[in-house]
Design an enzyme around this catalytic site. Sequence first.
Site: not given
Ligand code: GAR
Length: 203
Positions: A67, A92, A111
């Site tokens: 990373r 992610m 989140h």
């Molecule tokens: C969102 O709901 C965000 O909150 C979540 O990924 C989605 C991305 O949606 N993030 C997490 O779960 C972080 N732990 P998008 O690509 O349509 O913006």
Amino acid sequence: MQPYRIAIFASGSGSNFQAIVDQVQKGKLDVSIELLVCDRPKAYVVERAKEAKVPMFVFSPKEYESREAYEALILKELVERQVDLIVMAGYMRIITDVLVGPYFGRMINIHPSLLPSFPGVRAIEQAVEYGVKQTGVTVHFVDGGLDSGPIIAQRAVEIHEHETAESLAERIHAAEHVLLPQVIRWLREDRVSLDGRRVGVRL
Ligand code: GAR
């Protein structure tokens, strides 16, 4: 006002990326989107960035030995572009000290739950399965843990009786698309202060 430069990190569809782009294009958010950082070359957010003419740093983590190795390259891009704020919008991956060190207090994440409930992936499904009556969205500073940094803002979303993860996700996303640009605006206007875990917002 001085220009305020942001980088958006995303791994997926990028609806939050799009919500920020839309606010900027409508003149409602006075920031310059300098860079999209994406760890999945096939993610739909890459198409959105092309369409919006946002420069990209797209990479495949498996091509790096650690990373830290790819984060060092990302950091170089951020410094060259004088990025003031990193916005994690569906990115992610855990972040290491390579980025947290220089950007703590200037790196936020959205989140899809009311943290500290349901950190990690599948937060929306987990809230439905657990049977909570309310969940929501959280924007917090990133501290290198899993969705664990100081909380800046939260919005609650009701869970209805026959809710499915799909129906809930729609309302969660709608709440995210309002809250994330709002928090970026507060930071841009220097309204946010950090004292240990406690975050103050001057409204
Ligand atoms: C969102 O709901 C965000 O909150 C979540 O990924 C989605 C991305 O949606 N993030 C997490 O779960 C972080 N732990 P998008 O690509 O349509 O913006």
